[in-house]
Enzyme design. Structure first.
Site, PDB file in Angstrom:
ATOM      1  N   SER A 268       0.852  -1.182   0.000  1.00 23.52           N
ATOM      2  CA  SER A 268       0.000   0.000   0.000  1.00 23.52           C
ATOM      3  C   SER A 268       0.886   1.229   0.000  1.00 23.52           C
ATOM      4  O   SER A 268       1.963   1.243   0.619  1.00 23.52           O
ATOM      5  CB  SER A 268      -0.898   0.007   1.243  1.00 23.52           C
ATOM      6  OG  SER A 268      -1.480   1.290   1.433  1.00 23.52           O
ATOM      7  N   ARG A 308     -16.402  -7.954 -48.362  1.00 20.36           N
ATOM      8  CA  ARG A 308     -15.378  -7.386 -47.470  1.00 20.36           C
ATOM      9  C   ARG A 308     -16.061  -6.262 -46.711  1.00 20.36           C
ATOM     10  O   ARG A 308     -16.759  -5.443 -47.305  1.00 20.36           O
ATOM     11  CB  ARG A 308     -14.187  -6.841 -48.269  1.00 20.36           C
ATOM     12  CG  ARG A 308     -13.448  -7.851 -49.139  1.00 20.36           C
ATOM     13  CD  ARG A 308     -12.364  -8.590 -48.398  1.00 20.36           C
ATOM     14  NE  ARG A 308     -11.368  -7.693 -47.833  1.00 20.36           N
ATOM     15  CZ  ARG A 308     -10.430  -7.071 -48.546  1.00 20.36           C
ATOM     16  NH1 ARG A 308     -10.347  -7.245 -49.853  1.00 20.36           N
ATOM     17  NH2 ARG A 308      -9.564  -6.280 -47.960  1.00 20.36           N
TER      18      ARG A 308
END
Length: 401
Positions: A268, A308
């Site tokens: 921490s 496509r």
């Protein structure tokens, strides 16, 4: 590679990186030129693998905008380098008969295969570890919890067996994946190859191209994106399994519970006494992010159009790259989590005693209904269930001979 916004990204190394993708695209172009030469279509083969450097990535990425994909500037650079080396024949024949999507999709399958191979390796290690946990702790009693509340007695071995099923599910789904080559030409008809080579030689080129790459042969799948969505679903299945384990470690590792903990907690920035469950947090993060990425790929598959697609194909590239890279990171973090996992059986037993009345209420009511006194234990077929999970995992748990 590394990322400030995705701690642990370095664990994936070069997998699914831009450099890996560029190398795979070049490899696909190289193998196609080789196949054309082998079938007497192109007059000259020259290896393309050493024509590029890392410096070319930024150039290709910038130039990709003009044509909408990185294959176009890649081909331009390859041709220019071949000409500079005096090989005009090879320069003229690079990429002929294919389209950009053929190279891009094929390269993504090559890089995805590497990422999946790495993930499967991690899963094998995890399955061995969790099989051991299930067996070792088969008789370690603890409270089973449903909807966050104590429910009935169970053992940590059975909890591990439940994890094990998720890991084996993921291993099976990943093992079933195929990585198809993409080869269709401009609109999926292969007309360009036939025009160059004639039908007989075109068929030979089509057969040999996937073999030269180690990919599966396939019909053109320009707007049929099952290969991508199956891949996304498979790696999301793995992330789901890891997320489920991480959630248990987070829940049972709370200060007031303390039944599980990570081997080495994270630091921490302000509280020196804390050992944060950092790996579990990061694994859970990956599990939360995977389904939306997979959903994007399914949306792209549903939005395909014509022969496509316009945009639906393009959105896949970075989405798949991100999803697979994060999968590899989560896989390696999960291996680290399971390798160092600490199980506090004393805390489990103590908590079970504290909630004794709650966890045996069902037993008492059922015993009364059956007309007998409650049995000494209320663990059902826990041993059978653990054995079934371990047996199912056996093919993955055995050390290679």
């Amino acid at each position: 590679m590394s990322s400030l916004t995705w701690p642990g990204d370095h664990r994936a190394g070069a997998l699914m990186s831009d450099g890996a993708l560029l190398d795979a695209m070049t490899h696909a172009e190289d193998r196609w030129l080789y196949v054309l030469t082998e079938h007497g279509v192109a007059p000259s083969y020259r290896s393309l693998r050493n024509l590029l450097s890392e410096d070319d990535i930024a150039v290709i990425a910038t130039q990709a905008e003009s044509g909408g994909n990185p294959v176009i500037p890649l081909v331009d650079i390859l041709r220019a380098r071949l000409r500079a080396a005096g090989d005009e024949d090879a320069a003229r024949w690079v990429h002929r008969g294919l389209t950009s999507q053929d190279i891009m999709d094929t390269a993504l399958m090559l890089t995805a295969r590497d990422a999946v191979t790495s993930t499967r390796s991690e899963l094998t290690v995890q399955i061995r570890r969790v099989s051991s946990l299930a067996d070792h702790y088969r008789h370690a009693p603890m409270a089973a919890r449903t909807l966050t509340r104590a429910a009935v007695p169970t053992t940590f071995g059975l909890k591990a067996a439940t994890w094990l099923h998720g890991l084996v599910d993921a291993a099976e789904v990943l093992a079933a994946l195929t990585f198809p080559v993409q080869m269709g030409g401009a609109a999926g008809t292969l007309s360009g190859v036939v025009e160059l080579a004639g039908q007989a030689r075109a068929r030979g080129c089509r057969a040999d191209f996937p073999v030269s790459l180690g990919l599966q042969p396939a019909a053109p799948w320009h707007t049929h994106r099952t290969a991508v969505t199956r891949l996304a679903d498979a790696v999301t299945c793995a992330s789901d399994a890891w997320g489920r384990i991480a959630n248990d470690v987070l829940a049972l590792g709370r200060s007031e519970i303390g039944e599980l903990s990570e081997g080495t907690g994270g630091a921490s920035s302000t509280m020196p006494h804390k050992a944060n469950p950092t790996l579990s947090v990061l694994i859970r993060r990956a599990a939360l992010s995977a389904p939306p990425l997979a959903a994007t790929l399914h949306t792209a598959a549903a939005e395909q159009v014509d022969e496509r697609a316009d945009g639906a194909w393009h959105v896949e590239w970075q989405t798949l790259q991100t999803l697979l890279r994060r999968t590899v990171v989560a896989a390696r973090q999960s291996t680290a989590l399971l390798s160092g996992l600490r199980v506090d059986t004393a805390a489990m037993s103590a908590r079970l005693v504290q909630v004794d009345d709650e966890v045996h209420s069902e037993q008492r009511s059922l015993a009364a209904l059956a007309g007998h006194e409650p049995a000494e234990t209320y663990l059902g077929l826990v041993d059978d269930l653990i054995d079934e999970a371990i047996t199912r995992a056996q093919p993955y748990s055995e050390e290679p001979s």
